[in-house]
Enzyme design. Structure first.
Site, PDB file in Angstrom:
ATOM      1  N   ASN A  10     -78.882  37.376  12.669  1.00 58.77           N
ATOM      2  CA  ASN A  10     -78.788  37.926  13.700  1.00 58.77           C
ATOM      3  C   ASN A  10     -79.083  39.601  13.388  1.00 58.77           C
ATOM      4  O   ASN A  10     -77.775  39.930  13.489  1.00 58.77           O
ATOM      5  CB  ASN A  10     -78.412  37.858  14.825  1.00 58.77           C
ATOM      6  CG  ASN A  10     -77.382  38.460  15.926  1.00 58.77           C
ATOM      7  OD1 ASN A  10     -78.212  39.422  16.131  1.00 58.77           O
ATOM      8  ND2 ASN A  10     -76.365  37.902  16.159  1.00 58.77           N
ATOM      9  N   LYS A  17     -75.876  39.794  11.681  1.00 60.42           N
ATOM     10  CA  LYS A  17     -74.690  37.986  11.387  1.00 60.42           C
ATOM     11  C   LYS A  17     -75.752  37.261  10.467  1.00 60.42           C
ATOM     12  O   LYS A  17     -76.701  37.842  11.496  1.00 60.42           O
ATOM     13  CB  LYS A  17     -74.542  37.394  12.755  1.00 60.42           C
ATOM     14  CG  LYS A  17     -73.067  38.326  13.528  1.00 60.42           C
ATOM     15  CD  LYS A  17     -73.057  37.952  14.429  1.00 60.42           C
ATOM     16  CE  LYS A  17     -71.709  39.301  15.271  1.00 60.42           C
ATOM     17  NZ  LYS A  17     -72.026  38.689  16.867  1.00 60.42           N
ATOM     18  N   ARG A  91     -82.530  36.176  15.772  1.00 64.22           N
ATOM     19  CA  ARG A  91     -82.524  36.226  17.188  1.00 64.22           C
ATOM     20  C   ARG A  91     -83.052  37.252  17.367  1.00 64.22           C
ATOM     21  O   ARG A  91     -83.284  37.997  16.848  1.00 64.22           O
ATOM     22  CB  ARG A  91     -80.931  36.725  17.188  1.00 64.22           C
ATOM     23  CG  ARG A  91     -80.903  36.914  18.885  1.00 64.22           C
ATOM     24  CD  ARG A  91     -79.079  36.950  18.699  1.00 64.22           C
ATOM     25  NE  ARG A  91     -79.608  37.364  20.765  1.00 64.22           N
ATOM     26  CZ  ARG A  91     -78.167  38.322  20.693  1.00 64.22           C
ATOM     27  NH1 ARG A  91     -77.151  38.883  19.856  1.00 64.22           N
ATOM     28  NH2 ARG A  91     -77.931  38.258  21.785  1.00 64.22           N
ATOM     29  N   HIS A 182     -78.805  37.492  26.407  1.00 63.23           N
ATOM     30  CA  HIS A 182     -77.313  36.782  26.024  1.00 63.23           C
ATOM     31  C   HIS A 182     -78.334  34.999  26.055  1.00 63.23           C
ATOM     32  O   HIS A 182     -77.020  34.547  26.113  1.00 63.23           O
ATOM     33  CB  HIS A 182     -76.220  37.104  26.747  1.00 63.23           C
ATOM     34  CG  HIS A 182     -75.719  38.443  26.206  1.00 63.23           C
ATOM     35  ND1 HIS A 182     -75.160  38.683  27.398  1.00 63.23           N
ATOM     36  CD2 HIS A 182     -75.363  38.974  25.269  1.00 63.23           C
ATOM     37  CE1 HIS A 182     -74.571  39.283  26.599  1.00 63.23           C
ATOM     38  NE2 HIS A 182     -74.832  40.089  24.903  1.00 63.23           N
ATOM     39  N   LEU A 211     -68.337  37.673  27.225  1.00 61.85           N
ATOM     40  CA  LEU A 211     -67.381  38.370  26.931  1.00 61.85           C
ATOM     41  C   LEU A 211     -67.615  39.713  25.713  1.00 61.85           C
ATOM     42  O   LEU A 211     -66.726  38.757  24.322  1.00 61.85           O
ATOM     43  CB  LEU A 211     -66.808  39.149  27.892  1.00 61.85           C
ATOM     44  CG  LEU A 211     -66.851  38.310  29.449  1.00 61.85           C
ATOM     45  CD1 LEU A 211     -64.978  37.951  29.283  1.00 61.85           C
ATOM     46  CD2 LEU A 211     -67.803  38.992  30.062  1.00 61.85           C
ATOM     47  N   GLY A 212     -68.574  39.948  25.789  1.00 62.15           N
ATOM     48  CA  GLY A 212     -68.466  40.672  24.405  1.00 62.15           C
ATOM     49  C   GLY A 212     -68.855  42.381  23.832  1.00 62.15           C
ATOM     50  O   GLY A 212     -68.077  43.121  24.965  1.00 62.15           O
ATOM     51  N   ASN A 213     -69.170  42.796  22.943  1.00 60.82           N
ATOM     52  CA  ASN A 213     -69.985  44.168  23.340  1.00 60.82           C
ATOM     53  C   ASN A 213     -70.166  44.264  24.021  1.00 60.82           C
ATOM     54  O   ASN A 213     -70.295  45.550  24.884  1.00 60.82           O
ATOM     55  CB  ASN A 213     -70.270  45.363  21.147  1.00 60.82           C
ATOM     56  CG  ASN A 213     -69.326  44.951  20.364  1.00 60.82           C
ATOM     57  OD1 ASN A 213     -68.338  45.487  21.103  1.00 60.82           O
ATOM     58  ND2 ASN A 213     -69.468  44.649  19.583  1.00 60.82           N
ATOM     59  N   GLY A 214     -71.989  43.699  24.669  1.00 66.12           N
ATOM     60  CA  GLY A 214     -72.247  43.264  25.403  1.00 66.12           C
ATOM     61  C   GLY A 214     -71.792  42.257  26.154  1.00 66.12           C
ATOM     62  O   GLY A 214     -71.194  41.727  26.073  1.00 66.12           O
ATOM     63  N   ARG A 243     -71.878  50.266  27.019  1.00 66.23           N
ATOM     64  CA  ARG A 243     -73.567  50.285  28.587  1.00 66.23           C
ATOM     65  C   ARG A 243     -72.814  50.673  29.350  1.00 66.23           C
ATOM     66  O   ARG A 243     -71.268  49.494  30.007  1.00 66.23           O
ATOM     67  CB  ARG A 243     -73.941  49.430  28.079  1.00 66.23           C
ATOM     68  CG  ARG A 243     -74.905  49.447  27.042  1.00 66.23           C
ATOM     69  CD  ARG A 243     -75.355  48.097  26.650  1.00 66.23           C
ATOM     70  NE  ARG A 243     -75.171  47.697  25.524  1.00 66.23           N
ATOM     71  CZ  ARG A 243     -75.532  45.826  25.184  1.00 66.23           C
ATOM     72  NH1 ARG A 243     -76.302  45.386  26.168  1.00 66.23           N
ATOM     73  NH2 ARG A 243     -75.473  45.570  24.138  1.00 66.23           N
ATOM     74  N   ARG A 287     -60.000  45.011  21.170  1.00 68.28           N
ATOM     75  CA  ARG A 287     -58.243  45.346  20.344  1.00 68.28           C
ATOM     76  C   ARG A 287     -57.680  46.059  20.166  1.00 68.28           C
ATOM     77  O   ARG A 287     -56.449  46.270  21.070  1.00 68.28           O
ATOM     78  CB  ARG A 287     -58.533  44.692  18.782  1.00 68.28           C
ATOM     79  CG  ARG A 287     -58.662  43.753  18.329  1.00 68.28           C
ATOM     80  CD  ARG A 287     -59.297  43.524  17.141  1.00 68.28           C
ATOM     81  NE  ARG A 287     -61.325  43.940  16.874  1.00 68.28           N
ATOM     82  CZ  ARG A 287     -61.602  42.890  16.231  1.00 68.28           C
ATOM     83  NH1 ARG A 287     -61.565  41.983  15.710  1.00 68.28           N
ATOM     84  NH2 ARG A 287     -62.465  42.913  16.122  1.00 68.28           N
ATOM     85  N   GLY A 335     -64.104  36.976  25.888  1.00 62.91           N
ATOM     86  CA  GLY A 335     -63.835  35.267  26.554  1.00 62.91           C
ATOM     87  C   GLY A 335     -63.187  34.860  25.207  1.00 62.91           C
ATOM     88  O   GLY A 335     -62.322  33.874  25.933  1.00 62.91           O
ATOM     89  N   GLU A 387     -74.022  30.971  18.494  1.00 61.25           N
ATOM     90  CA  GLU A 387     -75.632  31.322  18.791  1.00 61.25           C
ATOM     91  C   GLU A 387     -76.063  31.192  17.574  1.00 61.25           C
ATOM     92  O   GLU A 387     -77.378  30.816  17.330  1.00 61.25           O
ATOM     93  CB  GLU A 387     -75.406  32.875  18.643  1.00 61.25           C
ATOM     94  CG  GLU A 387     -75.358  32.871  19.656  1.00 61.25           C
ATOM     95  CD  GLU A 387     -74.898  34.487  20.474  1.00 61.25           C
ATOM     96  OE1 GLU A 387     -73.724  35.391  19.795  1.00 61.25           O
ATOM     97  OE2 GLU A 387     -75.412  35.609  20.927  1.00 61.25           O
TER      98      GLU A 387
HETATM   99  P1  ADP Z   1     -71.277  40.771  19.990  1.00 57.69           P
HETATM  100  O1  ADP Z   1     -71.870  39.755  19.569  1.00 57.69           O
HETATM  101  O2  ADP Z   1     -72.026  41.103  21.833  1.00 57.69           O
HETATM  102  O3  ADP Z   1     -71.096  42.251  18.923  1.00 57.69           O
HETATM  103  P2  ADP Z   1     -68.747  39.988  20.365  1.00 57.69           P
HETATM  104  O4  ADP Z   1     -68.768  38.722  20.104  1.00 57.69           O
HETATM  105  O5  ADP Z   1     -68.263  39.530  18.671  1.00 57.69           O
HETATM  106  O6  ADP Z   1     -70.329  41.639  20.319  1.00 57.69           O
HETATM  107  O7  ADP Z   1     -67.224  40.697  20.835  1.00 57.69           O
HETATM  108  C1  ADP Z   1     -66.912  42.046  20.287  1.00 57.69           C
HETATM  109  C2  ADP Z   1     -65.995  42.316  20.812  1.00 57.69           C
HETATM  110  O8  ADP Z   1     -64.917  41.038  21.052  1.00 57.69           O
HETATM  111  C3  ADP Z   1     -65.346  43.764  20.677  1.00 57.69           C
HETATM  112  O9  ADP Z   1     -64.756  44.657  21.549  1.00 57.69           O
HETATM  113  C4  ADP Z   1     -64.073  42.832  20.093  1.00 57.69           C
HETATM  114  O10 ADP Z   1     -63.049  44.216  20.269  1.00 57.69           O
HETATM  115  C5  ADP Z   1     -63.835  42.303  20.719  1.00 57.69           C
HETATM  116  N1  ADP Z   1     -62.616  40.594  20.490  1.00 57.69           N
HETATM  117  C6  ADP Z   1     -63.382  40.374  18.978  1.00 57.69           C
HETATM  118  N2  ADP Z   1     -62.194  38.934  18.566  1.00 57.69           N
HETATM  119  C7  ADP Z   1     -61.372  39.847  19.317  1.00 57.69           C
HETATM  120  C8  ADP Z   1     -59.475  39.450  19.246  1.00 57.69           C
HETATM  121  N3  ADP Z   1     -59.662  38.793  18.337  1.00 57.69           N
HETATM  122  N4  ADP Z   1     -59.053  39.968  20.066  1.00 57.69           N
HETATM  123  C9  ADP Z   1     -59.116  41.058  20.654  1.00 57.69           C
HETATM  124  N5  ADP Z   1     -60.276  41.244  21.167  1.00 57.69           N
HETATM  125  C10 ADP Z   1     -61.785  40.399  20.307  1.00 57.69           C
END
Ligand code: ADP
Length: 400
Positions: A10, A17, A91, A182, A211-214, A243, A287, A335, A387
């Site tokens: 990915n 990843k 991916r 997603h 709910l991640g970076n995206g 974004r 975080r 999330g 994923e």
């Molecule tokens: P993506 O796959 O879209 O890059 P992720 O699903 O890995 O993103 O999510 C990344 C986000 O989740 C970041 O904002 C990160 O700070 C937050 N995050 C990941 N683990 C934790 C945690 N244990 N506590 C708080 N926030 C977290």
């Protein structure tokens, strides 16, 4: 069993990843991530057969250099497992209007992914670097590379969801429409939710929040995604790490005409300098916001805006649930790990039947799965996404 293993790659915009797993037994032999590409220090973390490793692999490292590190160090170390690989799953965020479902990769597919990069300018080019580097490094797998698309899950959305209210010509002639992103994650957690709730996939009704970076929300009726918050590109919808999500399009004209900002720079502002980073001026990493929510006004305001937008989407998607709602599902780094976000969001939705159980909610983080609502509420679940497993399952289907 050490057979029929799939290597999953990915290759994202700022991270890579990777994993080796058996899609049948779901056992993961290797998993890893390279983070902070192009930043002052690039790190790799990986776990092989239970042993964890972490290393700084250099400064301002590019995708290619990071991939070379994975190939020449990590995968070499994992030869005992790697030699059982039978296919590679990639991916790919956007299939454009021509690629609908997972497919074996060949030169014409590569070209179509390149053509679709206009719709996912941060993601498809990175996905392609991964594909091209793998093909070069492992020619033995040249006919065993599979592209799995985030856009596939949205192929059956109705026109009422995927058309923008702009002249129809732009859809007919130029394929401007909502494609979503997603989808691999939304589909994966939906199928897990169906198992948990003891329903068949094609009878499940959910609102899934990745709910991640995206970040995105999808409405799923009878196993079909009927609407999603990401649009032509992954820029639309929720507030994200960097974004903007939804804005009045006139802001772009204002920035360009009144402030003299070039279209290229506006694109950069909306995709890389907005969202949580833009609002706080400090960070895009959740975080930071979790730690400072009660300490710093800008952290509180950013999180409140994030949750306000999310609650609006969930409430509006309730109107699309034709039969009933089986559950809301939270997934993705935020999330899964931030009870505060789930709590603030669900408290806004009490009028439409959601009641959070504060105690249950506080216990679900760090990869745990569970129910966070009260018994008399519409169910709300946290389901860790996977994923890599979803991509491996698709890959083995295509190469078999
Ligand atoms: P993506 O796959 O879209 O890059 P992720 O699903 O890995 O993103 O999510 C990344 C986000 O989740 C970041 O904002 C990160 O700070 C937050 N995050 C990941 N683990 C934790 C945690 N244990 N506590 C708080 N926030 C977290």
């Amino acid at each position: 069993m050490l057979n029929n293993l799939i290597f999953v790659l990915n290759c994202g915009s700022s991270s890579i990843k990777f994993a080796i797993l058996n899609p049948k037994s779901k056992k993961k032999y290797l998993s890893g991530i390279v983070e902070y590409l192009f930043l002052s220090k690039t790190y790799i973390k990986w776990k092989y057969l239970g042993t964890k490793n972490k290393k700084c692999i250099g400064f301002y490292i590019s995708h290619k250099d990071a991939l070379n590190f994975i190939f020449n160090n990590v995968l070499l170390e994992c030869q005992d497992v790697f030699k059982h690989i039978i296919g590679i799953g990639h991916r790919v965020v956007h299939g454009g209007h021509k690629i609908k479902y997972s497919t074996l990769i060949n030169n014409s597919i590569i070209q179509l992914i390149e053509d679709a990069a206009i719709f996912a300018p941060l993601h498809n080019p990175a996905n392609l670097i991964g594909i091209k580097e793998i093909v070069k490094k492992y020619p033995i797998f040249s006919k065993k590379n599979v592209a799995v698309f985030d856009t596939s899950f949205y192929q059956n959305m109705p026109k009422t969801s995927f058309l923008y209210a702009i002249p129809y010509f732009f859809y007919k002639r130029h394929n401007i429409r909502r494609y979503g992103a997603h989808g691999i994650s939304h589909r994966y957690v939906a199928s897990e939710a169906a198992l948990i709730l003891n329903k068949s996939f094609n009878s499940i009704n959910l609102i899934t929040c990745h709910l991640g970076n995206g970040a995105s929300v999808s409405a799923i009726c009878n196993g079909v995604c009927v609407d999603t918050s990401m649009g032509l590109t992954p820029l639309e919808g929720l507030v994200m790490g960097t974004r903007s999500g939804d804005i009045d399009p006139s802001i772009i004209f204002f920035m360009h005409k009144k402030l003299g900002i070039s279209i290229k720079d506006i694109n950069n502002i909306l995709t890389k300098e907005s969202g949580l980073l833009g609002l706080s001026g400090v960070s895009s990493d959740f975080r930071y916001f979790e730690k400072n929510y009660f300490l710093k006004n800008h952290a509180k305001l950013s999180v409140d805006i994030f949750c306000h937008r999310l609650a609006k989407y969930i409430a509006s998607y309730m109107s699309l649930m034709t039969n009933s709602l089986d559950a809301i599902v939270f997934t993705g780094g935020i999330g899964e790990n931030v009870p505060l976000v789930r709590q603030i969001t669900l408290l806004k939705l009490s009028l439409i039947g959601f009641q959070i159980d504060i105690h249950r909610n506080s216990l679900i983080k760090n990869g745990k799965l569970g129910l966070i609502s009260k018994d008399k509420s519409h169910p709300v679940l946290v389901i860790p996404t996977n994923e890599e497993l979803a991509i491996a399952e698709e890959t083995i289907k295509i190469i078999s």
